[in-house]
Design a protein around this motif. Structure first.
Motif, PDB file in Angstrom:
ATOM      1  N   LYS A 172      82.476  72.346  44.520  1.00 48.86           N
ATOM      2  CA  LYS A 172      82.156  70.923  44.437  1.00 48.86           C
ATOM      3  C   LYS A 172      80.757  70.803  43.862  1.00 48.86           C
ATOM      4  O   LYS A 172      79.943  71.710  44.032  1.00 48.86           O
ATOM      5  CB  LYS A 172      82.181  70.347  45.854  1.00 48.86           C
ATOM      6  CG  LYS A 172      81.878  68.873  45.948  1.00 48.86           C
ATOM      7  CD  LYS A 172      82.251  68.352  47.327  1.00 48.86           C
ATOM      8  CE  LYS A 172      82.148  66.847  47.355  1.00 48.86           C
ATOM      9  NZ  LYS A 172      82.719  66.261  48.549  1.00 48.86           N
ATOM     10  N   VAL A 173      80.468  69.683  43.206  1.00 50.99           N
ATOM     11  CA  VAL A 173      79.088  69.426  42.781  1.00 50.99           C
ATOM     12  C   VAL A 173      78.595  68.164  43.486  1.00 50.99           C
ATOM     13  O   VAL A 173      79.248  67.116  43.433  1.00 50.99           O
ATOM     14  CB  VAL A 173      78.974  69.244  41.255  1.00 50.99           C
ATOM     15  CG1 VAL A 173      77.549  68.852  40.878  1.00 50.99           C
ATOM     16  CG2 VAL A 173      79.367  70.524  40.518  1.00 50.99           C
ATOM     17  N   TYR A 174      77.474  68.289  44.172  1.00 46.25           N
ATOM     18  CA  TYR A 174      76.809  67.125  44.754  1.00 46.25           C
ATOM     19  C   TYR A 174      75.659  66.726  43.835  1.00 46.25           C
ATOM     20  O   TYR A 174      74.827  67.578  43.493  1.00 46.25           O
ATOM     21  CB  TYR A 174      76.203  67.461  46.114  1.00 46.25           C
ATOM     22  CG  TYR A 174      77.188  67.675  47.233  1.00 46.25           C
ATOM     23  CD1 TYR A 174      77.764  66.597  47.899  1.00 46.25           C
ATOM     24  CD2 TYR A 174      77.513  68.963  47.650  1.00 46.25           C
ATOM     25  CE1 TYR A 174      78.647  66.803  48.959  1.00 46.25           C
ATOM     26  CE2 TYR A 174      78.397  69.172  48.703  1.00 46.25           C
ATOM     27  CZ  TYR A 174      78.964  68.082  49.352  1.00 46.25           C
ATOM     28  OH  TYR A 174      79.828  68.285  50.392  1.00 46.25           O
ATOM     29  N   LEU A 175      75.591  65.454  43.473  1.00 48.31           N
ATOM     30  CA  LEU A 175      74.417  64.932  42.772  1.00 48.31           C
ATOM     31  C   LEU A 175      73.557  64.261  43.821  1.00 48.31           C
ATOM     32  O   LEU A 175      73.911  63.192  44.338  1.00 48.31           O
ATOM     33  CB  LEU A 175      74.841  63.888  41.738  1.00 48.31           C
ATOM     34  CG  LEU A 175      74.907  64.330  40.274  1.00 48.31           C
ATOM     35  CD1 LEU A 175      75.950  65.413  40.123  1.00 48.31           C
ATOM     36  CD2 LEU A 175      75.224  63.159  39.386  1.00 48.31           C
ATOM     37  N   ILE A 176      72.438  64.881  44.158  1.00 47.27           N
ATOM     38  CA  ILE A 176      71.642  64.380  45.286  1.00 47.27           C
ATOM     39  C   ILE A 176      70.307  63.838  44.803  1.00 47.27           C
ATOM     40  O   ILE A 176      69.573  64.497  44.067  1.00 47.27           O
ATOM     41  CB  ILE A 176      71.411  65.510  46.320  1.00 47.27           C
ATOM     42  CG1 ILE A 176      72.742  65.962  46.926  1.00 47.27           C
ATOM     43  CG2 ILE A 176      70.442  65.053  47.405  1.00 47.27           C
ATOM     44  CD1 ILE A 176      72.611  67.006  48.035  1.00 47.27           C
ATOM     45  N   GLY A 177      69.991  62.635  45.244  1.00 44.54           N
ATOM     46  CA  GLY A 177      68.670  62.059  45.001  1.00 44.54           C
ATOM     47  C   GLY A 177      67.740  62.533  46.106  1.00 44.54           C
ATOM     48  O   GLY A 177      68.021  62.352  47.289  1.00 44.54           O
ATOM     49  N   ALA A 178      66.627  63.155  45.704  1.00 44.92           N
ATOM     50  CA  ALA A 178      65.724  63.781  46.686  1.00 44.92           C
ATOM     51  C   ALA A 178      64.634  62.832  47.170  1.00 44.92           C
ATOM     52  O   ALA A 178      63.772  63.234  47.947  1.00 44.92           O
ATOM     53  CB  ALA A 178      65.090  65.027  46.077  1.00 44.92           C
ATOM     54  N   GLY A 179      64.661  61.575  46.696  1.00 48.92           N
ATOM     55  CA  GLY A 179      63.610  60.653  47.104  1.00 48.92           C
ATOM     56  C   GLY A 179      62.345  60.854  46.277  1.00 48.92           C
ATOM     57  O   GLY A 179      62.291  61.712  45.390  1.00 48.92           O
ATOM     58  N   PRO A 180      61.309  60.088  46.590  1.00 44.14           N
ATOM     59  CA  PRO A 180      60.145  60.011  45.698  1.00 44.14           C
ATOM     60  C   PRO A 180      59.173  61.178  45.777  1.00 44.14           C
ATOM     61  O   PRO A 180      58.289  61.291  44.939  1.00 44.14           O
ATOM     62  CB  PRO A 180      59.462  58.718  46.155  1.00 44.14           C
ATOM     63  CG  PRO A 180      59.853  58.589  47.587  1.00 44.14           C
ATOM     64  CD  PRO A 180      61.238  59.128  47.691  1.00 44.14           C
ATOM     65  N   GLY A 181      59.286  62.042  46.766  1.00 47.12           N
ATOM     66  CA  GLY A 181      58.337  63.166  46.835  1.00 47.12           C
ATOM     67  C   GLY A 181      58.210  63.728  48.234  1.00 47.12           C
ATOM     68  O   GLY A 181      58.452  64.905  48.462  1.00 47.12           O
ATOM     69  N   PRO A 221      73.091  59.120  47.252  1.00 45.50           N
ATOM     70  CA  PRO A 221      71.965  58.317  46.765  1.00 45.50           C
ATOM     71  C   PRO A 221      70.641  58.760  47.379  1.00 45.50           C
ATOM     72  O   PRO A 221      70.600  59.291  48.493  1.00 45.50           O
ATOM     73  CB  PRO A 221      72.309  56.897  47.235  1.00 45.50           C
ATOM     74  CG  PRO A 221      73.745  56.924  47.608  1.00 45.50           C
ATOM     75  CD  PRO A 221      74.067  58.325  48.008  1.00 45.50           C
ATOM     76  N   GLY A 222      69.572  58.529  46.640  1.00 41.15           N
ATOM     77  CA  GLY A 222      68.223  58.817  47.144  1.00 41.15           C
ATOM     78  C   GLY A 222      67.368  57.576  47.032  1.00 41.15           C
ATOM     79  O   GLY A 222      67.764  56.578  46.422  1.00 41.15           O
TER      80      GLY A 222
END
Ligand SMILES: C[S@@+](CC[C@H](N)C(=O)[O-])C[C@H]1O[C@@H](n2cnc3c(N)ncnc32)[C@H](O)[C@@H]1O
Length: 253
Positions: free
Chosen positions: A3-12, A115-116
């Motif tokens: 599987k591929v997860y597209l993860i938003g890591a947030g701003p820092g 989402p991030g």
């Protein structure tokens, strides 16, 4: 199961990662393809033994081609791996997440988007700027400060008339030009504006001025990418610049 997860890591800041993102990194990830904007503190959440590949695409530096990143994700997924594509902020806000989802779908790879917190909302908040505020603006517009190969430049004249807060990503290097265009289109030169660099990290710095003066104030400062520009009445809510040294020490402690 691959599987591929597209993860938003947030701003820092690592503790601005979502709980879902932290769980997938800690329990499922086998291969992580990480952007330059993803901090070491965020990568510390990755499961021991997982392979971490830096596939940076930072402006002004040699970048990993997008097509190569897509091919890597597909290749690892076809080898049965759980792949995480980890990006700063949110993958679907100036993160090329849409293109990656399309490429993965075309290759028949199972994909999930996590989402991030996008920098455009979290970073102004980190210096006290609410991107919307009743009585001050009709909304917020997230816009890139540099042209794209497809759409050319943003229509600064139209943006100047929206009555919304403008949050400009990737605009630091073109700030003088952007401010001149907004003012030429009728925006009041005394409109409050702010530039915020490395928001939510120990290196966070910001400068607040009116729109006409912001480019000179930024040029005289040590602000560097990644940085956001905020233009609109709400920028006046930024905490005084004089407080930021004490705040930086507290963040680093
Ligand atoms: C390619 S865009 C990625 C945006 C990301 N997907 C998001 O949702 O925040 C990179 C730009 O985001 C902005 N940015 C990202 N993180 C930032 C931060 N911590 N502080 C200030 N600006 C940031 C800068 O304008 C930077 O040039």
């Amino acid at each position: 199961m691959s599987k591929v997860y597209l993860i938003g890591a947030g701003p820092g800041a690592a503790d601005l990662l979502t709980l879902r993102a932290a769980r997938i990194l800690a329990e499922e990830a086998e291969v992580v393809l990480a952007d330059d904007l993803v901090s070491a503190a965020v990568l510390a959440h990755v499961r021991p033994g997982a392979r971490i590949l830096r596939v940076g695409k930072r402006g002004g530096r040699p970048s990993t081609p997008q097509s190569f990143i897509c091919r890597l994700m597909v290749r690892y997924a076809r080898h049965g791996k759980v792949v995480v594509r980890l990006k700063g902020g949110d993958s679907f806000v100036f993160g090329r997440g849409g293109e990656e989802v399309a490429a993965l779908a075309a290759a028949g790879v199972d994909t999930e988007v996590v989402p991030g917190l996008t920098a455009g909302i979290a970073v102004p908040a980190a210096v006290g700027i609410p991107v919307t505020h009743r009585g001050h603006c009709h909304g917020v517009t997230l816009v890139t400060g540099h042209g794209s190969e497809h759409g050319g430049e943003p229509d600064w004249a139209a943006l100047a008339r929206t009555g919304t807060t403008l949050v400009i990503y990737m605009g630091l290097g073109r700030l003088l030009n952007i401010a001149a265009r907004l003012i030429a289109a009728g925006m009041d030169p005394t409109t409050p504006a702010a530039a915020i660099a490395a928001g939510t990290t120990a290196g966070q710095r910001h400068v607040v001025a009116c729109l006409a003066e912001l480019p000179a104030r930024v040029a005289a400062s040590d602000l560097a990418a990644p940085a956001l520009i905020v233009v609109g009445e709400v920028a006046a809510f930024a905490r005084p610049e004089s407080l930021q040294w004490a705040e930086a020490e507290m963040r680093a402690a």
